[in-house]
Each structure stands twice: as C-alpha cells, then as structure tokens.
Design a protein around this motif. Structure first.
Motif, PDB file in Angstrom:
ATOM      1  N   ILE A  18      -6.798  10.777  -9.932  1.00 55.67           N
ATOM      2  CA  ILE A  18      -6.140   9.565 -10.447  1.00 55.67           C
ATOM      3  C   ILE A  18      -4.781   9.375  -9.787  1.00 55.67           C
ATOM      4  O   ILE A  18      -4.319   8.258  -9.589  1.00 55.67           O
ATOM      5  N   LEU A  19      -4.150  10.497  -9.412  1.00 51.46           N
ATOM      6  CA  LEU A  19      -2.815  10.429  -8.833  1.00 51.46           C
ATOM      7  C   LEU A  19      -2.737  11.485  -7.737  1.00 51.46           C
ATOM      8  O   LEU A  19      -3.148  12.624  -7.945  1.00 51.46           O
ATOM      9  N   THR A  20      -2.264  11.081  -6.567  1.00 47.29           N
ATOM     10  CA  THR A  20      -2.143  12.040  -5.470  1.00 47.29           C
ATOM     11  C   THR A  20      -0.713  12.024  -4.955  1.00 47.29           C
ATOM     12  O   THR A  20      -0.241  11.007  -4.457  1.00 47.29           O
ATOM     13  N   ILE A  21      -0.045  13.156  -5.089  1.00 46.88           N
ATOM     14  CA  ILE A  21       1.321  13.273  -4.581  1.00 46.88           C
ATOM     15  C   ILE A  21       1.242  14.065  -3.287  1.00 46.88           C
ATOM     16  O   ILE A  21       0.622  15.125  -3.254  1.00 46.88           O
ATOM     17  N   GLU A  22       1.845  13.526  -2.216  1.00 48.82           N
ATOM     18  CA  GLU A  22       1.754  14.248  -0.961  1.00 48.82           C
ATOM     19  C   GLU A  22       3.119  14.383  -0.304  1.00 48.82           C
ATOM     20  O   GLU A  22       3.816  13.390  -0.089  1.00 48.82           O
ATOM     21  N   LEU A  84       0.155   8.293  -4.424  1.00 49.70           N
ATOM     22  CA  LEU A  84      -0.905   7.295  -4.497  1.00 49.70           C
ATOM     23  C   LEU A  84      -1.438   7.187  -5.916  1.00 49.70           C
ATOM     24  O   LEU A  84      -1.825   8.185  -6.512  1.00 49.70           O
ATOM     25  N   TYR A  85      -1.417   5.982  -6.456  1.00 46.69           N
ATOM     26  CA  TYR A  85      -2.013   5.723  -7.761  1.00 46.69           C
ATOM     27  C   TYR A  85      -2.815   4.441  -7.651  1.00 46.69           C
ATOM     28  O   TYR A  85      -2.258   3.400  -7.281  1.00 46.69           O
ATOM     29  N   LYS A  86      -4.104   4.488  -7.891  1.00 46.59           N
ATOM     30  CA  LYS A  86      -4.973   3.321  -7.763  1.00 46.59           C
ATOM     31  C   LYS A  86      -4.747   2.606  -6.427  1.00 46.59           C
ATOM     32  O   LYS A  86      -4.524   1.396  -6.370  1.00 46.59           O
ATOM     33  N   GLU A  87      -4.754   3.356  -5.358  1.00 52.87           N
ATOM     34  CA  GLU A  87      -4.601   2.833  -3.994  1.00 52.87           C
ATOM     35  C   GLU A  87      -3.259   2.144  -3.730  1.00 52.87           C
ATOM     36  O   GLU A  87      -3.108   1.392  -2.785  1.00 52.87           O
ATOM     37  N   GLU A  88      -2.292   2.386  -4.587  1.00 53.60           N
ATOM     38  CA  GLU A  88      -0.953   1.843  -4.341  1.00 53.60           C
ATOM     39  C   GLU A  88      -0.024   3.010  -4.050  1.00 53.60           C
ATOM     40  O   GLU A  88      -0.112   4.049  -4.705  1.00 53.60           O
ATOM     41  N   ASP A  89       0.879   2.847  -3.115  1.00 54.45           N
ATOM     42  CA  ASP A  89       1.847   3.902  -2.856  1.00 54.45           C
ATOM     43  C   ASP A  89       3.103   3.654  -3.685  1.00 54.45           C
ATOM     44  O   ASP A  89       3.905   2.779  -3.368  1.00 54.45           O
ATOM     45  N   LEU A  90       3.233   4.428  -4.757  1.00 59.19           N
ATOM     46  CA  LEU A  90       4.383   4.224  -5.649  1.00 59.19           C
ATOM     47  C   LEU A  90       5.692   4.604  -4.971  1.00 59.19           C
ATOM     48  O   LEU A  90       6.761   4.127  -5.349  1.00 59.19           O
ATOM     49  N   ALA A  91       5.603   5.479  -3.973  1.00 57.64           N
ATOM     50  CA  ALA A  91       6.832   5.916  -3.306  1.00 57.64           C
ATOM     51  C   ALA A  91       7.481   4.764  -2.551  1.00 57.64           C
ATOM     52  O   ALA A  91       8.670   4.802  -2.251  1.00 57.64           O
ATOM     53  N   TYR A  93       7.716   1.708  -3.725  1.00 58.30           N
ATOM     54  CA  TYR A  93       8.248   0.716  -4.659  1.00 58.30           C
ATOM     55  C   TYR A  93       9.763   0.660  -4.572  1.00 58.30           C
ATOM     56  O   TYR A  93      10.429   1.676  -4.548  1.00 58.30           O
ATOM     57  N   ARG A  94      10.289  -0.566  -4.547  1.00 54.54           N
ATOM     58  CA  ARG A  94      11.734  -0.716  -4.439  1.00 54.54           C
ATOM     59  C   ARG A  94      12.315  -1.463  -5.636  1.00 54.54           C
ATOM     60  O   ARG A  94      13.465  -1.306  -5.979  1.00 54.54           O
ATOM     61  N   PHE A  95      11.521  -2.329  -6.267  1.00 50.84           N
ATOM     62  CA  PHE A  95      12.093  -3.223  -7.269  1.00 50.84           C
ATOM     63  C   PHE A  95      11.640  -2.866  -8.679  1.00 50.84           C
ATOM     64  O   PHE A  95      10.540  -2.372  -8.887  1.00 50.84           O
ATOM     65  N   GLU A  96      12.525  -3.164  -9.597  1.00 51.17           N
ATOM     66  CA  GLU A  96      12.258  -2.879 -10.994  1.00 51.17           C
ATOM     67  C   GLU A  96      10.985  -3.582 -11.467  1.00 51.17           C
ATOM     68  O   GLU A  96      10.207  -3.035 -12.221  1.00 51.17           O
ATOM     69  N   ARG A  97      10.749  -4.832 -10.986  1.00 51.01           N
ATOM     70  CA  ARG A  97       9.569  -5.551 -11.491  1.00 51.01           C
ATOM     71  C   ARG A  97       8.265  -4.900 -11.029  1.00 51.01           C
ATOM     72  O   ARG A  97       7.241  -5.013 -11.683  1.00 51.01           O
ATOM     73  N   GLN A  98       8.305  -4.185  -9.896  1.00 52.10           N
ATOM     74  CA  GLN A  98       7.117  -3.438  -9.481  1.00 52.10           C
ATOM     75  C   GLN A  98       6.860  -2.292 -10.458  1.00 52.10           C
ATOM     76  O   GLN A  98       5.746  -2.065 -10.901  1.00 52.10           O
ATOM     77  N   TRP A  99       7.935  -1.588 -10.778  1.00 49.40           N
ATOM     78  CA  TRP A  99       7.794  -0.458 -11.710  1.00 49.40           C
ATOM     79  C   TRP A  99       7.322  -0.920 -13.079  1.00 49.40           C
ATOM     80  O   TRP A  99       6.627  -0.187 -13.783  1.00 49.40           O
ATOM     81  N   MET A 100       7.728  -2.133 -13.464  1.00 52.60           N
ATOM     82  CA  MET A 100       7.341  -2.643 -14.784  1.00 52.60           C
ATOM     83  C   MET A 100       5.825  -2.692 -14.941  1.00 52.60           C
ATOM     84  O   MET A 100       5.304  -2.632 -16.046  1.00 52.60           O
ATOM     85  N   GLN A 101       5.121  -2.848 -13.815  1.00 52.27           N
ATOM     86  CA  GLN A 101       3.665  -2.877 -13.882  1.00 52.27           C
ATOM     87  C   GLN A 101       3.076  -1.488 -14.121  1.00 52.27           C
ATOM     88  O   GLN A 101       1.936  -1.350 -14.552  1.00 52.27           O
ATOM     89  N   ILE A 102       3.837  -0.457 -13.771  1.00 52.76           N
ATOM     90  CA  ILE A 102       3.348   0.917 -13.872  1.00 52.76           C
ATOM     91  C   ILE A 102       3.839   1.577 -15.158  1.00 52.76           C
ATOM     92  O   ILE A 102       3.082   2.139 -15.944  1.00 52.76           O
ATOM     93  N   ARG A 103       5.144   1.487 -15.365  1.00 54.11           N
ATOM     94  CA  ARG A 103       5.781   2.242 -16.443  1.00 54.11           C
ATOM     95  C   ARG A 103       5.299   1.730 -17.793  1.00 54.11           C
ATOM     96  O   ARG A 103       5.337   0.529 -18.059  1.00 54.11           O
ATOM     97  N   GLY A 104       4.852   2.634 -18.631  1.00 52.89           N
ATOM     98  CA  GLY A 104       4.357   2.219 -19.943  1.00 52.89           C
ATOM     99  C   GLY A 104       2.908   1.780 -19.871  1.00 52.89           C
ATOM    100  O   GLY A 104       2.049   2.371 -20.511  1.00 52.89           O
ATOM    101  N   LYS A 105       2.615   0.768 -19.062  1.00 52.07           N
ATOM    102  CA  LYS A 105       1.249   0.238 -18.968  1.00 52.07           C
ATOM    103  C   LYS A 105       0.268   1.262 -18.418  1.00 52.07           C
ATOM    104  O   LYS A 105      -0.828   1.448 -18.931  1.00 52.07           O
TER     105      LYS A 105
END
Lengths: 362, 317
Positions: A18-22, A84-91, A93-105
């Motif tokens: 589900i989550l791959t940290i590299e 990598l989370y659901k084919e997105e590279d969270l590393a 991410y630069r903006f708060e609104r991007q994180w809003m989609q991940i954090r909590g949800k």
C-alpha cells in the motif's frame, strides 16, 4: 491454532503493497546547521497488516511517519527519495492542498497524549463531527447520527449524553478512544498510532489495543504503530521494523525479529529488557549514546556502541542482507565472510523455547 | 537468621485531601514495613495513591491519620525541628522525569549540592566540592560535568544527576517515584543497574514506586499492590508473581505485555470488578495467607483464596 512461520511468509508474498518508501532522506535545518534525521530509509507497508516501528527516542520513527503525511516542521524537508502511495509520489508534494487529499482521508494519525490532541474548549461530539463533515460530506442530523455510530464503535457507551460532554469529563482511556474516533471518522486506509498507549495504565492499555485490533478487522485498516514498548510490539505486530539513527536496520515478521534477531542493535535492545534479565545480576545495558546526526555517519551507525563491531563496520555502510523472504537486516555480520557470532544468552533461551522453527525454515 | 531491622513502619496511614463534601480519600489505612537493605516495590495504576504514600513519607503531604515510624521514631504530623532535619537528610527522593525535575538554569554543581546548601552540613567550600565529586563519581558521571547545564546531557545521564543529588545527602532510604518510566528501553537498563549497584555498595533501602510490573519484578525483593488507596496484597516478589491471590493483582499481572509474540498473542486478560466484594456487610481485614504473604480480604473470601492457593501450591510441587 496460529499459523506456522512458513504460512506467514507465503501469505506475505501475495500481499499487496500500500505504501512504498524508498531511499528517503529527511533533513532539518537547526541553528544554521543541517541535521539528517532520516538517512536513506526504505520500507514497504502491506495492505491490512499491522507494522510496528521500534527504536529509541531520536531514532527518527516519528519523523519517518510525519514525512509521508506532510506534517514535518517548517524547518524540515524531504531531501531525496520517494514515497509511493496509490501510484502517487508523496515526496514530490509541495502544497498544503495536495496534502489535504492525503492527510486524514487516506492516512490518519493518533498521538501519544490524548489530552494535548483534543480541544478542551469544545465538546467531544463537535470535535468528531468536524471530521465527519469534512471527510464524509454529511451535514446536520446525518452527521450527528454518524458520530453516535462512531462513538459506539470505539466503545463509548451512551453516545447521546457523551456527545455533549467535554474532554475533562473523560478519563485517560476514554479520551484516547475519542481521539481514535476522530481518526476513524475520516475513513482512512492507513492509521498511524504514535505511542498510543504510553500515557495509559496497563489495564487501559490492553483495552485500547483490543479496540484498535477490532477496528482494524472491521475496516480492513493498515495500522502502523510507533512504540518503544516491546511488549506492545509483541502483542500487535505482524511485522516489526527496527530503527536506529534514522535508518531501518532490520525488518521482519514479528517472530523473526524476536526469536532470530540479526542486527547487533536489535539483539542488544532485546537483551536489555528486564523481562529477559536474570534477577540479582546486572541487566544488559547498551553502552554510549546514539550518534550525532549533525555529522555525516560513516559505516554502520551502531558500530561505536557495538562490542561485536567488525573493522568494515566503521568504513562501509552495510546493505540489506536477506535472511528469509520476509526478513532482512543491514549488518555486515550477515556477509558470508563475516565471523560467526554467538547470540546473547537471553535470546538463545527465548528462541529455544518458542522459535526453533524460524531458524530451521530459512 | 535474626529478624531484619525495620527501617520504616507505616501504620494505618490515611491521607485525605480537602474536607467536608469535597473530601477525597487518597490513601486509606495502609500498613507496611520496609526492612533495612531491601527494595520494596509499590505498584498500582495511576490515581491509586502510590505517589501520595511516597510523598507522605518525605513529609510533603501531611498525613490525616496513622503513623509513620522511621527507625522507631514517629516522623508524621508535628515533630521536633531536629528530627525534621534528620529526616529530610536521611530520606531522599528520585523523581520520574529527569527532563522536568532538574533546574534548567542551574549548573549540575548547584543542582547536586542544593540539599547541602539547605541543610548546611558542610564546613567549607572544599568539603562541599568533594561531596559533589564523590556523588557524581558514584553514579558514573565525571566530576568535570559539574560545570555543565542539564540540557547538555542525555536522558540517562540526567537521571543519574537526579540520583546523585539524593546520594549527596548520604541517605538511608530512597523513595524512587517512577524513576525509569520516562526513559528509553536501553537507558532504563543503565539506571536499573545503577540503582542495584548503589544498593549493594552503600547499603541503601528503596521504596520503588512504579506501574511497570516487569521492572518491579526485576528490581524488588518484596512487592505491595495498591488499589484505590488500599494495599490489597503484599508478598515476596516471586511469591506474588507466581501465586497471586487477590483478583486485582491477578488482573494487573495478566495485563502486562510480554516481549514474546507467540506467548503474547495467546495471553488472556482477567478483568477486575470491584463490585465482586461484599465489603458493606463484611469489611475486609489484612490477613496472612502464607508466610510473609498478606492479602486484604474478609473471612468469606479468605476461605476461597485459601482453597485456591493450596490447590495452586500443590500443583507447583
């Protein structure tokens, strides 16, 4: 009957990541200096498992989880590597609104001290309702009903009355249940629990762990526990990752790490437990202090404290050596050229009584 | 073997906070002795009154009822100034969180000698320095650390400073209130070893207050279990862990997590429900079930406990 070690290993072969940290590197700038908190750590998290991250304070276990939730302090940043989370590279991410989609949800978190993570001035119900409104798009009466249901699910009786009460009217264990309720109101995929029971009594601790286990089954959650209590680890973990100085030095199934530890740090950590100590004798104590992360670390970070250190440990950083399909460790001791080392007697006893099959199988 | 000397006797100790309708009973009629040279573990959940007992012994919390005797002399309530000074010196405390209990603005030298300044039991500056050096060395710190501030030390070292400042007073009894709860696993071992070492070298006696039962088992000679202000069971450590009698002790013991996954996953927890006792019509008494093994129970319960206990003991043989 519990599963054999072979069955567990096979099961992990078919599990979905589900989550791959590299090769993650996280740095902080402090007083004009650069501190490397995470040093090229890699970790896979499988769907539906409970993974425990253990390590001393300052080893970077909290920073690691905060880095993939966009919760690093302002002076910290991801320097390189990917998450990598659901084919997105969270590393990236630069903006708060991007994180809003991940954090909590997608990834929610509960903290150690329930008193500091709840707002003392607002009723418990309204705090949970806030999360429900934000993440489940319910309003008014529907949101209220949803809160009642969540409260029941986390084991708080009489939700209608409890809804209107304030955090000070709850005991420590009950408050932690409220915090869990808020996290669950977001319907996350991954739940990160940062020392969820450290501030609680043993009897309450058992209840909270039971609750987390129940919720995990109910919602098919992936749970990441951060803790330094190895008793709790043994209770909840499917897999254990051991952190030292910003790196994951050993990771494996719970049985593998407890009965067949490979990295000297893991061995020392287990030997220093009073439960495994012999009364009247000295407990095994790890000498020295963790390394200074402001400086670059050469070789194995644990080498200066390690009585079994080889020459190569001070020069070259060990790669992962595979012990079994599910178990790997970063130590030169696993290199075929390394000398054989004797396991500490406490671990030998533990293994001979409970885990002989782990070594035989690999 | 001669009977061991009683260093501290606690007799029917009660501590209440507030009065009238707001009265809160923190400790209710507690009895126990601490023998010279032993470590007595005091375990219980938060709010059970274990810290209050510790604080009552060092005279921080006034006692409501009962007596505390130190070497046969009463040290609770109003006492002579002389005795008060002696007690402050002979009974010392180690606190839980070394991050919070050390003065951030003072150097180690001052922190360690604060007790000396207060009681003025040194004649000249050299003697004070010498005492500080000796205390630091005995906890495994270097004398030159005296000129540093607490923030320059790691958690384990800070707790050593906490131990050093109680040792400098030359105490006989040390009350350690959760001294290792705030420390990391690897550092815990260092502090436990240090405490055991000092006990051997200096003949110290400890009252070790903690909620971590596995640590208490390792360090204590005898253990008292406290629940809601009352001691419910007291016995030699191994006896208590092998043959617990009181249902609360059983519940508490069954809740300790074990660092062994295969055992841990099968662990059963016994819940404790205080309403099982019918103490309203038949109040409990402090009774001895086996030599040196005491439990709080009424006659009816005692019968059941005895049968169970004998049954269990036979199994063990």
């Amino acid at each position: 009957m519990s599963k054999t070690i072979e069955q567990l290993r096979q099961e992990y072969g078919t599990r979905e990541k589900i989550l791959t940290i590299e090769d993650l590197v996280v740095k902080f700038s402090l007083r004009g200096e650069e501190l490397t908190a995470i040093r090229q750590a890699s970790l896979d998290v499988y769907k539906g498992e409970s993974l425990c991250i253990v390590g001393e304070s300052g080893s970077g276990k909290s920073v690691l989880t905060k880095s993939f939730m966009g919760m690093l302090d302002n002076n910290g940043w991801i320097d390189s590597g990917s998450v990598l989370y659901k084919e997105e590279d969270l590393a990236a991410y630069r903006f708060e609104r991007q994180w809003m989609q991940i954090r909590g949800k997608e990834i929610a978190m509960i903290f150690q001290d329930p008193m500091t993570s709840l707002n003392p001035l607002r009723s418990v119900g309204s705090q949970i309702k806030e999360a429900v409104e934000l993440h489940q798009d319910l309003r008014g009466e529907a949101a209220r009903e949803a809160v009642y249901e969540i409260l029941e699910n986390v084991g708080i009786a009489d939700p209608v009355r409890r809804y209107r009460q304030y955090p000070f009217e709850f005991s420590g264990g009950m408050r932690q249940r409220v915090v869990i309720a808020i996290a669950m109101a977001c319907k996350p995929q991954i739940l990160v629990c940062d020392e969820p029971t450290t501030a609680l009594d043993v009897t309450i601790q058992a209840q909270i762990l039971q609750l987390l286990d129940k919720l995990q089954k109910m919602y098919d959650l992936t749970v990441i526990y951060i803790t330094h209590d190895l008793g709790v680890v043994a209770h909840v973990a499917d897999r254990v990752a051991v952190m030292y100085a910003g790196d994951i030095i050993e990771v494996g199934l719970s049985e593998e790490v407890f009965y067949n530890p490979q990295h000297p740090y893991t061995m020392n950590l287990l030997s220093s437990l009073p439960q495994l100590g012999e009364k009247g004798k000295d407990l095994y104590a790890i000498k020295g202090t963790p390394p200074n992360l402001f400086k670059e670390i050469h070789g194995d970070a644990f080498a200066p404290r390690n009585s079994l250190a080889l020459k190569v440990d001070f020069v070259h950083r060990p790669p992962y050596f595979t012990v079994s399909p599910t178990h790997k460790a970063k130590t030169w001791l696993l290199d075929p050229r390394a000398p054989k080392v004797e396991l500490p007697s406490a671990i030998k006893q533990l293994r001979s009584k409970w885990g002989d099959d782990i070594v035989a199988g690999s | 073997m001669p009977a061991p000397e009683k260093l501290l006797e606690v007799k029917d100790l009660s501590v209440h906070f507030g009065r009238g309708r707001k009265k809160f009973v923190a400790v209710h009629k507690v009895n126990f002795d601490i023998f010279k040279g032993e470590t007595l573990g005091l375990v219980g959940e938060s709010g059970s009154g274990k810290t209050t007992i510790g604080r009552a012994i060092v005279r921080i919390n006034p006692t409501t009822d009962g007596q505390i005797l130190f070497k046969g002399r009463c040290i609770s309530g109003r006492i002579a100034r002389e005795l008060d000074r002696e007690v402050t010196q002979k009974i010392q405390m180690i606190f839980q969180d070394p991050m919070a209990s050390l003065n951030e603005r003072a150097k180690v030298d001052y922190i360690v000698s604060e007790g000396l300044y207060n009681t003025k039991n040194y004649t000249c500056e050299e003697e004070r320095k010498e005492k500080v050096t000796k205390a630091l060395l005995s906890v495994g710190l270097l004398p030159e650390f005296a000129t540093r501030f607490p923030h320059e030390f790691s958690g384990g070292q800070r707790q050593r400073i906490g131990v050093a400042r109680s040792l400098v007073m030359n105490p006989e009894l040390i009350i350690a209130d959760e001294p290792i709860s705030a420390l990391d696993v690897s550092i815990r071992a260092q502090v436990i070893n240090l405490m055991n070492q000092l006990k051997k070298d200096l003949g110290l006696t400890y009252l070790f207050i903690a909620h971590d039962l596995s640590v208490v088992r390792f360090i204590s000679d005898r253990v008292a279990v406290i629940h809601l202000g009352q001691i419910v069971e007291l016995a030699d450590t191994e006896e208590l862990y092998e043959n617990p009698v009181h249902p609360y002790t059983k519940g508490l013991l069954s809740a300790i997590p074990v660092p062994n996954p295969r055992v841990e996953r099968k662990r059963q927890i016994h819940a404790y429900d205080p309403s099982m006792h019918k103490y309203a019509e038949n109040p409990p008494k402090w009774m001895e079930i086996a030599p040196r093994h005491f439990v709080l129970a009424n006659e009816e319960e005692m019968e059941g406990y005895r049968q169970n206990y004998n049954h269990h003991a036979k199994d063990a043989i």
